[in-house]
Scaffold this active site. Structure first.
Site, PDB file in Angstrom:
ATOM      1  N   LYS A 104       1.489  55.595  -1.040  1.00 54.31           N
ATOM      2  CA  LYS A 104       0.929  56.490  -2.051  1.00 54.31           C
ATOM      3  C   LYS A 104       1.001  57.947  -1.605  1.00 54.31           C
ATOM      4  O   LYS A 104       1.612  58.753  -2.268  1.00 54.31           O
ATOM      5  CB  LYS A 104      -0.506  56.090  -2.384  1.00 54.31           C
ATOM      6  CG  LYS A 104      -0.565  54.913  -3.357  1.00 54.31           C
ATOM      7  CD  LYS A 104      -1.024  53.647  -2.753  1.00 54.31           C
ATOM      8  CE  LYS A 104      -0.899  52.470  -3.708  1.00 54.31           C
ATOM      9  NZ  LYS A 104      -1.691  51.338  -3.285  1.00 54.31           N
ATOM     10  N   TRP A 111      -9.578  46.871  -5.873  1.00 53.29           N
ATOM     11  CA  TRP A 111      -9.204  46.770  -4.456  1.00 53.29           C
ATOM     12  C   TRP A 111     -10.392  46.340  -3.610  1.00 53.29           C
ATOM     13  O   TRP A 111     -10.231  45.598  -2.638  1.00 53.29           O
ATOM     14  CB  TRP A 111      -8.561  48.061  -3.949  1.00 53.29           C
ATOM     15  CG  TRP A 111      -7.196  48.231  -4.531  1.00 53.29           C
ATOM     16  CD1 TRP A 111      -6.792  49.178  -5.423  1.00 53.29           C
ATOM     17  CD2 TRP A 111      -6.047  47.384  -4.315  1.00 53.29           C
ATOM     18  NE1 TRP A 111      -5.478  48.976  -5.770  1.00 53.29           N
ATOM     19  CE2 TRP A 111      -5.001  47.888  -5.110  1.00 53.29           C
ATOM     20  CE3 TRP A 111      -5.815  46.245  -3.536  1.00 53.29           C
ATOM     21  CZ2 TRP A 111      -3.727  47.293  -5.141  1.00 53.29           C
ATOM     22  CZ3 TRP A 111      -4.554  45.654  -3.564  1.00 53.29           C
ATOM     23  CH2 TRP A 111      -3.521  46.181  -4.355  1.00 53.29           C
ATOM     24  N   ASP A 171     -10.937  52.025   2.997  1.00 54.61           N
ATOM     25  CA  ASP A 171      -9.567  51.811   2.528  1.00 54.61           C
ATOM     26  C   ASP A 171      -9.146  53.071   1.784  1.00 54.61           C
ATOM     27  O   ASP A 171      -9.449  53.253   0.611  1.00 54.61           O
ATOM     28  CB  ASP A 171      -9.511  50.590   1.602  1.00 54.61           C
ATOM     29  CG  ASP A 171      -8.140  50.408   0.955  1.00 54.61           C
ATOM     30  OD1 ASP A 171      -7.238  51.226   1.226  1.00 54.61           O
ATOM     31  OD2 ASP A 171      -7.982  49.444   0.180  1.00 54.61           O
TER      32      ASP A 171
HETATM   33  C1  LIG Z   1      -2.149  50.098  -3.107  1.00 50.68           C
HETATM   34  C2  LIG Z   1      -3.472  49.776  -2.530  1.00 50.68           C
HETATM   35  C3  LIG Z   1      -3.679  48.657  -1.700  1.00 50.68           C
HETATM   36  C4  LIG Z   1      -2.595  47.652  -1.402  1.00 50.68           C
HETATM   37  O1  LIG Z   1      -1.732  48.115  -0.464  1.00 50.68           O
HETATM   38  P1  LIG Z   1      -0.571  47.173   0.130  1.00 50.68           P
HETATM   39  O2  LIG Z   1       0.082  48.121   1.082  1.00 50.68           O
HETATM   40  O3  LIG Z   1       0.288  46.740  -1.009  1.00 50.68           O
HETATM   41  O4  LIG Z   1      -1.208  46.029   0.808  1.00 50.68           O
HETATM   42  C5  LIG Z   1      -4.933  48.456  -1.170  1.00 50.68           C
HETATM   43  N1  LIG Z   1      -5.949  49.302  -1.434  1.00 50.68           N
HETATM   44  C6  LIG Z   1      -5.793  50.380  -2.232  1.00 50.68           C
HETATM   45  C7  LIG Z   1      -6.954  51.291  -2.479  1.00 50.68           C
HETATM   46  C8  LIG Z   1      -4.553  50.655  -2.804  1.00 50.68           C
HETATM   47  O5  LIG Z   1      -4.393  51.734  -3.596  1.00 50.68           O
END
Ligand SMILES: *Cc1c(COP(=O)(O)O)cnc(C)c1O
Length: 359
Positions: free
Chosen positions: A195, A102, A171
Site C-alpha cells: 500500500k 482486517w 497493523d
Molecule cells: C491489505 C491489508 C492486509 C493484508 O495484507 P496481506 O499482505 O495481503 O496479508 C492486512 N491488514 C490491513 C490493514 C490491510 O490493509
C-alpha cells in the site's frame, strides 16, 4: 501513455519517479553488472542497499534505537499469527479492538493461540465509528493490545494512539508513512508493503527489542522474530526486489520532505475528496467524520444502478480501480502517498461532471 491515476487499494500505485528510476536501473544495478533481481542478498551491493533502506526508514519514522526493523515475507496476514506466537510470552489472553474487516481476520487467527478479549467492537455500526477510548474495556491480564489504525475496506482511521501499559500492536499496512507517529508508544508495528511502501511480497516489522525471543514452543522457526533479528532479516532469502524498491520509495519520501511534508499533502487530498462528497446530494460516505480515513475513501452513489456506468466512464477518463470492496459496495478511492493532489482533483472533477450528466 496518457495520464492515468490509479486508485487501487493494493497493490497500489507507486510514485512515478520511483517507477522510472527502477526502469532505468533494472538491467544493471550499480556496479554489479547484473539486475538487482539477479544478485546475492549476501553480496556487498545488496547488503549496502539493505542497510541504507533501514537507515532511511529509521530516519523517516524516527525509530528509537531499542527497536529492530525486520524485512519479512508472508504479508500482514502472516503477522496475524506471528504476533500471538511472539507476544503472548506465557500469558493466555490478548486484547483486540474490532474496528473493521482486517481486525476481524486478525482476531480469528489469534483465537488459534489464545483467548481473545474484545476491548472495543464497532461491528454493530458496520465499522463506521470508534467507541470513545475512555469507554473501552481492556482486560488487564491481556499480554498485549492489538488494533488496526486504518481499516482499509471501510475507510475508518484512528486519530489517536490508544494509551495502554501493555505492549501495543498495530497493523499499519494501509497507513504507515502517511503521517507522523510516535513509534515509542508501540510494542510492534507491522505493515504489508503493497500500500504505502512498495511492491507486494515484503512485510515490515518494527518491534521493541525486549519483546523478541520468547515464543510459543513448537512453532515454525520462520515465525520467530528472533530468527530475523539475529540475522539482519537474512536467515533465508528475503524478498530482494520489493526490498530494493521499498528503499527507493523511502528515498523519494525523504526528498519530498519526510513525513511532516507528506502528512500535509495527504490531509489536503483527503479534505478535497470528502468535501466533494459532502457538498453533493449524489455521493455519500457513512463514516463518522472524526474517524474518516486519509488513505481509503469509500463513497456510494445515490443510485446504485449507475455504478457500472460510473466505473466505465471513470476508466475512460484515466481514473482506475475505483470499484468499492464487495462488502461495502459503491466506490472506493485509495489515495496513498503516491497519489498526487492532481489525481484527487481529476477524480473530483470527474465526479462533478458525472453527477451533472446522470445524477
Ligand atoms: C491489505 C491489508 C492486509 C493484508 O495484507 P496481506 O499482505 O495481503 O496479508 C492486512 N491488514 C490491513 C490493514 C490491510 O490493509
Amino acid at each position: 501513455m496518457t495520464q492515468v491515476y490509479n486508485f487501487s487499494a493494493g497493490p497500489s500505485m507507486l510514485p512515478s519517479l520511483v517507477l522510472k528510476q527502477i526502469q532505468q536501473e533494472l538491467l544493471e544495478y550499480g556496479n554489479s553488472k547484473a539486475s538487482v533481481m539477479e544478485i546475492s542478498h549476501r553480496g556487498a551491493d545488496f547488503l549496502e542497499l539493505a542497510h541504507k533502506s533501514e537507515r532511511d526508514l529509521r530516519d523517516l519514522l524516527s525509530i528509537p534505537d531499542n527497536y529492530k526493523v525486520l524485512f519479512l515475507q508472508g504479508g500482514a496476514s502472516a503477522q496475524f499469527s506471528m504476533v500471538p506466537i511472539n507476544l503472548l510470552r506465557g500469558k493466555s489472553k490478548a486484547s483486540y479492538a474490532n474496528t473493521g474487516q482486517w481486525s476481524v481476520k486478525a482476531i480469528a487467527e489469534a483465537k488459534r493461540y489464545c483467548e481473545v478479549s474484545l476491548c472495543t467492537d464497532s461491528s454493530a455500526n458496520n465499522f463506521t465509528d470508534i467507541q470513545d477510548f475512555d469507554d473501552w474495556n481492556i482486560d488487564p491480564d491481556a499480554a498485549y493490545l492489538h488494533y488496526t489504525p486504518n481499516e482499509t475496506i471501510v475507510g475508518l482511521e484512528f486519530d489517536y494512539i490508544p494509551d495502554v501499559e501493555m505492549p501495543l500492536v498495530a497493523d499499519m499496512s494501509s497507513t504507515i508513512l502517511s503521517r507522523e507517529i510516535d513509534v515509542s508508544k508501540y510494542g510492534v508495528i507491522y505493515a504489508g508493503a503493497q500500500k504505502n511502501i512498495g511492491p507486494s511480497g515484503l512485510t515490515i516489522i518494527i518491534v521493541r527489542e525486549d519483546l523478541i525471543g520468547e515464543v510459543i514452543s513448537g512453532q515454525p522457526k520462520l515465525f520467530d522474530y528472533s530468527t530475523y533479528s539475529n540475522n539482519e532479516s537474512m536467515f533465508n532469502t528475503p524478498a530482494t526486489f520489493p526490498w530494493y524498491a521499498a528503499g527507493r520509495v523511502f528515498e523519494w519520501l525523504k526528498d519530498l520532505g519526510g513525513l511532516s511534508a507528506i502528512q500535509k499533502i495527504n490531509h489536503t487530498k483527503a479534505q478535497t475528496l470528502y468535501q466533494a462528497i459532502d457538498n453533493s446530494n449524489f455521493y455519500s460516505n457513512p463514516v463518522s467524520i472524526k474517524y474518516r480515513s486519509w488513505m481509503n475513501v469509500p463513497f456510494l452513489l445515490a443510485d446504485d444502478s449507475l455504478n457500472n456506468l460510473f466505473l466505465e466512464r471513470s476508466k475512460e477518463a484515466g481514473l482506475l480501480a475505483l470499484k468499492g470492496h464487495k462488502s461495502v459496495g459503491g466506490m472506493r478511492a485509495s489515495i496513498y502517498n503516491a497519489m498526487p493532489q492532481e489525481g484527487v482533483d481529476a477524480l473530483v472533477n470527474f465526479m462533478h461532471d458525472f453527477e451533472r450528466d446522470f445524477g
